[in-house]
Design an enzyme around this catalytic site. Structure first.
Site, PDB file in Angstrom:
ATOM      1  N   LYS A  86      -2.177   6.753  13.821  1.00  0.00           N
ATOM      2  CA  LYS A  86      -3.624   6.475  13.861  1.00  0.00           C
ATOM      3  C   LYS A  86      -4.416   7.765  14.066  1.00  0.00           C
ATOM      4  O   LYS A  86      -5.537   7.904  13.562  1.00  0.00           O
ATOM      5  CB  LYS A  86      -3.928   5.430  14.934  1.00  0.00           C
ATOM      6  CG  LYS A  86      -3.334   4.058  14.614  1.00  0.00           C
ATOM      7  CD  LYS A  86      -3.822   3.525  13.271  1.00  0.00           C
ATOM      8  CE  LYS A  86      -3.408   2.107  12.992  1.00  0.00           C
ATOM      9  NZ  LYS A  86      -3.971   1.574  11.735  1.00  0.00           N
ATOM     10  N   VAL A 118       0.807  -1.229   0.000  1.00  0.00           N
ATOM     11  CA  VAL A 118       0.000   0.000   0.000  1.00  0.00           C
ATOM     12  C   VAL A 118       0.841   1.281   0.000  1.00  0.00           C
ATOM     13  O   VAL A 118       0.305   2.368  -0.201  1.00  0.00           O
ATOM     14  CB  VAL A 118      -0.995   0.050   1.194  1.00  0.00           C
ATOM     15  CG1 VAL A 118      -2.046  -1.040   1.080  1.00  0.00           C
ATOM     16  CG2 VAL A 118      -0.266  -0.005   2.538  1.00  0.00           C
ATOM     17  N   TYR A 153       3.090   4.717  16.653  1.00  0.00           N
ATOM     18  CA  TYR A 153       1.882   4.031  16.172  1.00  0.00           C
ATOM     19  C   TYR A 153       0.647   4.899  16.392  1.00  0.00           C
ATOM     20  O   TYR A 153      -0.137   5.153  15.465  1.00  0.00           O
ATOM     21  CB  TYR A 153       1.723   2.699  16.912  1.00  0.00           C
ATOM     22  CG  TYR A 153       0.467   1.941  16.563  1.00  0.00           C
ATOM     23  CD1 TYR A 153       0.371   1.215  15.389  1.00  0.00           C
ATOM     24  CD2 TYR A 153      -0.637   1.939  17.434  1.00  0.00           C
ATOM     25  CE1 TYR A 153      -0.789   0.518  15.072  1.00  0.00           C
ATOM     26  CE2 TYR A 153      -1.792   1.239  17.129  1.00  0.00           C
ATOM     27  CZ  TYR A 153      -1.866   0.527  15.944  1.00  0.00           C
ATOM     28  OH  TYR A 153      -3.009  -0.159  15.639  1.00  0.00           O
ATOM     29  N   SER A 209      -7.535   3.601  15.292  1.00  0.00           N
ATOM     30  CA  SER A 209      -7.345   2.846  16.539  1.00  0.00           C
ATOM     31  C   SER A 209      -7.768   3.712  17.710  1.00  0.00           C
ATOM     32  O   SER A 209      -7.739   4.946  17.619  1.00  0.00           O
ATOM     33  CB  SER A 209      -5.863   2.476  16.701  1.00  0.00           C
ATOM     34  OG  SER A 209      -5.611   1.957  17.995  1.00  0.00           O
TER      35      SER A 209
HETATM   36  N1  LIG Z   1      -5.410  -5.935  16.501  1.00  0.00           N
HETATM   37  C1  LIG Z   1      -5.662  -4.830  17.190  1.00  0.00           C
HETATM   38  O1  LIG Z   1      -5.766  -4.884  18.429  1.00  0.00           O
HETATM   39  C2  LIG Z   1      -5.852  -3.508  16.499  1.00  0.00           C
HETATM   40  C3  LIG Z   1      -6.302  -2.433  17.268  1.00  0.00           C
HETATM   41  C4  LIG Z   1      -6.459  -1.201  16.648  1.00  0.00           C
HETATM   42  C5  LIG Z   1      -6.184  -1.051  15.312  1.00  0.00           C
HETATM   43  N2  LIG Z   1      -5.747  -2.119  14.585  1.00  0.00           N
HETATM   44  C6  LIG Z   1      -5.445  -1.894  13.170  1.00  0.00           C
HETATM   45  O2  LIG Z   1      -6.148  -2.825  12.375  1.00  0.00           O
HETATM   46  C7  LIG Z   1      -5.396  -3.108  11.184  1.00  0.00           C
HETATM   47  C8  LIG Z   1      -5.252  -4.612  11.034  1.00  0.00           C
HETATM   48  O3  LIG Z   1      -4.562  -5.095  12.177  1.00  0.00           O
HETATM   49  P1  LIG Z   1      -4.416  -6.639  12.526  1.00  0.00           P
HETATM   50  O4  LIG Z   1      -4.413  -6.714  14.002  1.00  0.00           O
HETATM   51  O5  LIG Z   1      -5.368  -7.443  11.739  1.00  0.00           O
HETATM   52  O6  LIG Z   1      -2.918  -6.877  12.053  1.00  0.00           O
HETATM   53  P2  LIG Z   1      -2.204  -8.093  11.283  1.00  0.00           P
HETATM   54  O7  LIG Z   1      -0.754  -7.831  11.401  1.00  0.00           O
HETATM   55  O8  LIG Z   1      -2.746  -9.377  11.749  1.00  0.00           O
HETATM   56  O9  LIG Z   1      -2.676  -7.826   9.774  1.00  0.00           O
HETATM   57  C9  LIG Z   1      -2.173  -6.749   9.051  1.00  0.00           C
HETATM   58  C10 LIG Z   1      -2.062  -7.152   7.603  1.00  0.00           C
HETATM   59  O10 LIG Z   1      -1.555  -6.020   6.884  1.00  0.00           O
HETATM   60  C11 LIG Z   1      -0.607  -6.493   5.943  1.00  0.00           C
HETATM   61  N3  LIG Z   1       0.328  -5.417   5.575  1.00  0.00           N
HETATM   62  C12 LIG Z   1       1.315  -4.886   6.327  1.00  0.00           C
HETATM   63  N4  LIG Z   1       1.991  -3.955   5.621  1.00  0.00           N
HETATM   64  C13 LIG Z   1       1.403  -3.899   4.390  1.00  0.00           C
HETATM   65  C14 LIG Z   1       1.634  -3.143   3.213  1.00  0.00           C
HETATM   66  N5  LIG Z   1       2.650  -2.269   3.140  1.00  0.00           N
HETATM   67  N6  LIG Z   1       0.824  -3.337   2.149  1.00  0.00           N
HETATM   68  C15 LIG Z   1      -0.185  -4.236   2.202  1.00  0.00           C
HETATM   69  N7  LIG Z   1      -0.446  -4.994   3.282  1.00  0.00           N
HETATM   70  C16 LIG Z   1       0.338  -4.835   4.360  1.00  0.00           C
HETATM   71  C17 LIG Z   1       0.074  -7.655   6.636  1.00  0.00           C
HETATM   72  O11 LIG Z   1       0.727  -8.518   5.714  1.00  0.00           O
HETATM   73  C18 LIG Z   1      -1.089  -8.305   7.366  1.00  0.00           C
HETATM   74  O12 LIG Z   1      -1.700  -9.306   6.606  1.00  0.00           O
HETATM   75  C19 LIG Z   1      -4.070  -2.360  11.339  1.00  0.00           C
HETATM   76  O13 LIG Z   1      -4.136  -1.149  10.657  1.00  0.00           O
HETATM   77  C20 LIG Z   1      -3.990  -2.111  12.831  1.00  0.00           C
HETATM   78  O14 LIG Z   1      -3.209  -0.985  13.147  1.00  0.00           O
HETATM   79  C21 LIG Z   1      -5.571  -3.338  15.153  1.00  0.00           C
END
Ligand SMILES: NC(=O)c1ccc[n+]([C@@H]2O[C@H](COP(=O)([O-])OP(=O)(O)OC[C@H]3O[C@@H](n4cnc5c(N)ncnc54)[C@H](O)[C@@H]3O)[C@@H](O)[C@H]2O)c1
Length: 260
Positions: A161, A66, A157, A144
């Site tokens: 966000k 991305v 981070y 987030s």
């Molecule tokens: N899990 C949580 O507690 C939480 C809380 C708040 C926000 N988020 C946000 O939700 C989103 C998803 O988080 P998650 O927990 O599922 O994480 P995850 O690491 O399980 O999944 C993230 C995915 O993004 C992909 N990715 C990373 N860099 C990339 C790039 N440059 N281009 C394309 N794909 C890329 C990874 O390969 C992975 O499959 C993130 O933006 C994270 O910041 C997660």
């Protein structure tokens, strides 16, 4: 079988190969959408697409970084060429590089911004250009709770966000007259791979959160997928520039002393 409420909608889910993006891809497909599962890692994206197809749904997988404008353009263009339109863009792709604020390096700061902010900007802008032409579309960014409150080791981070929330609001006004909305999901803690890697002491972090979550549990990927479904659905047609906290009450709650 219950009514499919995203029937024939065309959705790109970035970061769709695992975690919250995977749960959302599966939910969208169950609701009848055609899902393009886009991820830096093509293999997990392919498994998600295959799981959808095996279940009778429609999905394909693409490799996408991305942070690269030409790659995002290619994915949007090929989606539109194949399916005729783009109805939903959801931006789950992200990284969480936690560490003490005083130790944050320029490299960590930059990488954090490249993926979380520039990646969201590129996906939102390139999707919006197509959606404005169509006079309809839904963009769903992923911020987030950490973009709104502070957390230990989360400076870079959380700052990204906060920027995603600002981007969501800034973009909303210009695209609204064209029938295109942009909203943000602000998830609370969900034990995905990202969360487990960033929170090196899982027990301490879980306890730290639970003390501030009146609903008494961490989130499940499906809690976030439910919100992503709502924001893509017809029920959300007059909501834009909104941040939907999906957090068991974390953001709303201040002091908790247990005296009722
Ligand atoms: N899990 C949580 O507690 C939480 C809380 C708040 C926000 N988020 C946000 O939700 C989103 C998803 O988080 P998650 O927990 O599922 O994480 P995850 O690491 O399980 O999944 C993230 C995915 O993004 C992909 N990715 C990373 N860099 C990339 C790039 N440059 N281009 C394309 N794909 C890329 C990874 O390969 C992975 O499959 C993130 O933006 C994270 O910041 C997660």
């Amino acid at each position: 079988m219950s009514e499919q409420r995203l029937k024939d909608r065309v959705a790109i889910v970035t970061g769709g190969g695992r975690g919250l993006g995977e749960a959302t891809s599966l939910r969208y497909a169950k609701e009848g959408a055609i899902v393009v599962v886009a991820d830096l890692d093509k293999e997990p994206a392919e498994s998600v697409a295959k799981a959808i197809q095996d279940n009778g749904g429609r999905a394909s997988a693409v490799a996408l970084d991305v942070t690269k404008r030409d790659e995002v353009e290619e994915v949007v263009t090929s989606t539109v060429n194949e399916h005729g339109r783009l109805d939903v863009m959801v931006t789950f792709a992200g990284v969480a590089l936690f560490g003490p604020a005083l130790d944050c390096t320029d490299e960590v700061w930059q990488r954090q911004f490249d993926v979380n902010v520039t990646g969201t900007f590129l996906c939102a802008q390139i999707a919006a250009r197509q959606m404005v032409k169509q006079k309809s579309g839904r963009i769903i960014t992923v911020s987030s709770i950490m973009g709104q409150r502070s957390g230990d080791r989360r400076m870079s981070y959380g700052t990204t966000k906060g920027a995603v929330i600002a981007l969501t609001k800034q973009m909303s006004g210009e695209i609204a007259p064209h029938g295109v909305t942009i909203n943000s999901i602000a998830p609370g803690p969900v034990k995905t791979k990202m969360w487990l890697e960033a929170n090196t002491d899982v027990e301490a972090s879980s306890a730290g959160y639970l003390g501030h979550i009146p609903m008494g549990r961490l989130g499940q990927p499906e809690d976030i997928a439910n919100a992503a479904f709502f924001l893509a659905s017809d029920d959300c047609s007059w909501i834009t520039g909104h941040v939907l906290n999906v957090d068991g009450g974390f953001i709303a709650t201040g002091v908790r002393d247990g005296i009722f």
